[in-house]
Design a protein around this motif. Structure first.
Motif, PDB file in Angstrom:
ATOM      1  N   GLY A  93       0.824  -1.204   0.000  1.00 19.29           N
ATOM      2  CA  GLY A  93       0.000   0.000   0.000  1.00 19.29           C
ATOM      3  C   GLY A  93       0.858   1.254   0.000  1.00 19.29           C
ATOM      4  O   GLY A  93       2.084   1.202   0.175  1.00 19.29           O
ATOM      5  N   ASP A  94       0.207   2.394  -0.194  1.00 18.45           N
ATOM      6  CA  ASP A  94       0.909   3.673  -0.254  1.00 18.45           C
ATOM      7  C   ASP A  94       1.712   3.949   1.011  1.00 18.45           C
ATOM      8  O   ASP A  94       2.842   4.443   0.941  1.00 18.45           O
ATOM      9  N   ASP A  95       1.148   3.653   2.174  1.00 22.50           N
ATOM     10  CA  ASP A  95       1.854   3.925   3.430  1.00 22.50           C
ATOM     11  C   ASP A  95       3.140   3.116   3.539  1.00 22.50           C
ATOM     12  O   ASP A  95       4.167   3.631   4.004  1.00 22.50           O
ATOM     13  N   ALA A  96       3.113   1.864   3.112  1.00 19.78           N
ATOM     14  CA  ALA A  96       4.304   1.021   3.169  1.00 19.78           C
ATOM     15  C   ALA A  96       5.373   1.519   2.201  1.00 19.78           C
ATOM     16  O   ALA A  96       6.568   1.522   2.521  1.00 19.78           O
ATOM     17  N   VAL A  97       4.960   1.965   1.013  1.00 20.17           N
ATOM     18  CA  VAL A  97       5.911   2.505   0.033  1.00 20.17           C
ATOM     19  C   VAL A  97       6.546   3.781   0.588  1.00 20.17           C
ATOM     20  O   VAL A  97       7.763   3.978   0.513  1.00 20.17           O
TER      21      VAL A  97
END
Length: 118
Positions: A93-97
């Motif tokens: 997800g965006d947060d992990a990236v």
């Protein structure tokens, strides 16, 4: 329209303010590629551009500035750091990236942009 000398004075005043407020930070000149787009061994004239407190990362291809809201820059920095192949996966997800991006070896500095003279 402001004269070049007035613009330069404004840029330098901002630089001096940043230095006074952040004496522990390195001062890094970033030179516009249009100034030195030649293989010759000559001196090149630039002009004082704006100064700002920011973060940068020196990748293998270029210098990246900390811009976590610009997904093109996030992707470019991660690709340049070879993090795309190692830590970033399509199912993330965006947060992990963004967490991988945040953990690049950023250097906080006062950056002075050296631009083409008017």
């Amino acid at each position: 329209m402001k004269k070049e000398s007035e613009i330069q004075q404004e840029h330098l005043q901002e630089l001096f303010r940043l230095i006074k407020e952040n004496p522990e930070l390195p001062i890094v000149p970033m030179v516009d590629s249009e100034i030195v787009a030649d293989d010759g061994y000559q001196w090149w004239m630039g002009s004082w551009g704006k100064a700002e407190k920011t973060k940068y990362y020196r990748g293998e291809e270029c210098v990246h500035f900390y811009e976590p809201d610009d997904w093109d820059e996030v992707d470019s920095a991660l690709y340049d750091a070879h993090e795309i192949d190692g830590k970033v996966r399509p199912d993330m997800g965006d947060d992990a990236v963004k967490e991988v991006y945040e953990n690049l070896p950023w250097t906080e500095a006062i950056v002075v942009y050296i631009r083409l003279p008017e």
